[in-house]
Write an enzyme that holds these catalytic residues in place. Structure first.
Site, PDB file in Angstrom:
ATOM      1  CE1 TYR A  48      -3.689   2.459   0.452  1.00 49.48           C
ATOM      2  CE2 TYR A  48      -2.533   3.229   2.398  1.00 49.48           C
ATOM      3  CZ  TYR A  48      -3.535   3.391   1.465  1.00 49.48           C
ATOM      4  OH  TYR A  48      -4.377   4.481   1.530  1.00 49.48           O
ATOM      5  CG  ASP A  91      -4.951  12.625  -0.841  1.00 52.25           C
ATOM      6  OD1 ASP A  91      -5.004  11.731   0.017  1.00 52.25           O
ATOM      7  OD2 ASP A  91      -4.024  13.444  -0.889  1.00 52.25           O
ATOM      8  NE  ARG A 161     -10.468   7.777   3.151  1.00 52.59           N
ATOM      9  CZ  ARG A 161      -9.414   8.307   3.758  1.00 52.59           C
ATOM     10  NH1 ARG A 161      -8.191   7.877   3.454  1.00 52.59           N
ATOM     11  NH2 ARG A 161      -9.550   9.255   4.660  1.00 52.59           N
ATOM     12  CD  GLU A 191     -10.035   5.711   7.068  1.00 55.66           C
ATOM     13  OE1 GLU A 191     -10.129   4.564   7.557  1.00 55.66           O
ATOM     14  OE2 GLU A 191      -8.939   6.228   6.745  1.00 55.66           O
TER      15      GLU A 191
END
Length: 298
Positions: A48, A91, A161, A191
């Site tokens: 990762y 991001d 995410r 998350e």
């Protein structure tokens, strides 16, 4: 020697095969190109590439200050040094949907096997901190659609995410996850889940692989791999762990150096020169130039 012997598409296929298997995929965070070689040697399924780690390496907090260029360069440096699939933190996609599309192209070219794009508002915050804000559902869906539409290699894993669980709760998280899957997401990264029961609820809500983020000092205890597998998690990351281990050792070493004037007492815990050269595959360079590798010893 020099770099991976596999192609990005081969690594992407391997990543997809792992996610489709009945085996929990374990991805430690590679914070340097050298560390990914060690991750591969130890037998993990992949590596990762954490946005929080990249920011920290630059001396920055994880609030969206890194640029696409910086992330793509580091992703390339790490991905090229291993036959393992790599998953990178993209991001919020670095802007509007068109920026998201360019992000996908740049990270494809960097050789990653997968990337994830989140639904936070910029400036973002670490996913395990309070005070986060998330975008509306339409914006979150647009980001994923843009990423999926921009993908040139259909083997690249586009993961969505969502940080909404820490803002609006579990029900909102499962509903958003469903919408992101409908938008084309290949996998879901929910998350800051707090309990195993929450992971189980997410597993029941979607029919794509789900990821667990086992970051230290986070919102949940560090569940074991067996516990995560039992509730249907497909992939677990340990994003900042190696950086924290390394910097803990660095700080202790610096303290010892100040206190004693020598690092002799720390040598026993250090990686030896011989082990470093082994990890670098230094001796293999001898096949190109016999004058390069001259080292023997510890």
């Amino acid at each position: 020697m020099l770099s991976t012997s596999t192609t990005p598409t081969e690594r992407r296929r391997a990543f997809r095969a792992g996610l489709a298997s009945s085996t929990l995929q374990i991805l430690p965070g590679a914070f340097t190109p050298l560390s990914v070689r060690l991750i591969q040697e130890k037998g993990f399924h992949g590596a990762y590439i954490s946005g929080a780690v990249m920011a920290a390496e630059l001396g920055l907090p994880d609030i969206g200050l890194t640029t696409l260029t910086e992330v793509a360069q580091r992703a390339h440096q790490i991905s090229r040094m291993s036959d393992l699939p790599t998953l990178v933190d993209a991001d919020t996609g670095f802007g509007e949907p068109m920026n998201v599309a360019r992000t996908v192209h740049e990270l494809e070219d960097a050789g990653v096997a997968g990337l994830h794009i989140e639904d936070q508002v910029n400036p973002k915050r670490c996913g395990h901190l309070d005070g986060k804000q998330v975008v509306d559902g339409q914006t979150a869906v647009q980001r994923i659609k843009a990423a999926v539409d921009a993908r040139r290699d259909d083997q690249l894993v586009i993961m969505a995410r969502t940080d909404i669980r820490g803002v609006e709760g579990l029900t909102a998280a499962t509903e958003r996850a469903k919408a992101l899957v409908d938008a084309g997401a290949d996998a879901i990264f929910p998350e800051a889940m707090g309990t195993l029961e929450e992971f189980a609820a997410m597993r029941a809500a979607v029919d794509v692989p789900i990821l667990a983020n086992m970051t230290e000092f986070g919102k949940s205890r560090l569940f074991t791999h067996a516990e995560l597998a039992d509730v249907g998690v497909d992939l677990v990351i340990h994003p900042v762990s190696l950086l924290r281990i390394a910097f803990g050792a660095i700080e202790r070493g610096l303290d010892a150096l100040l206190e004693t004037g020598t690092l002799d007492g720390e040598v026993e815990g250090m990686q030896t020169r011989g082990r470093l050269y082994e990890l670098l595959d230094y001796e293999a360079y001898n096949s190109f130039d016999s004058s390069i590798f001259t080292y023997t010893g510890r």
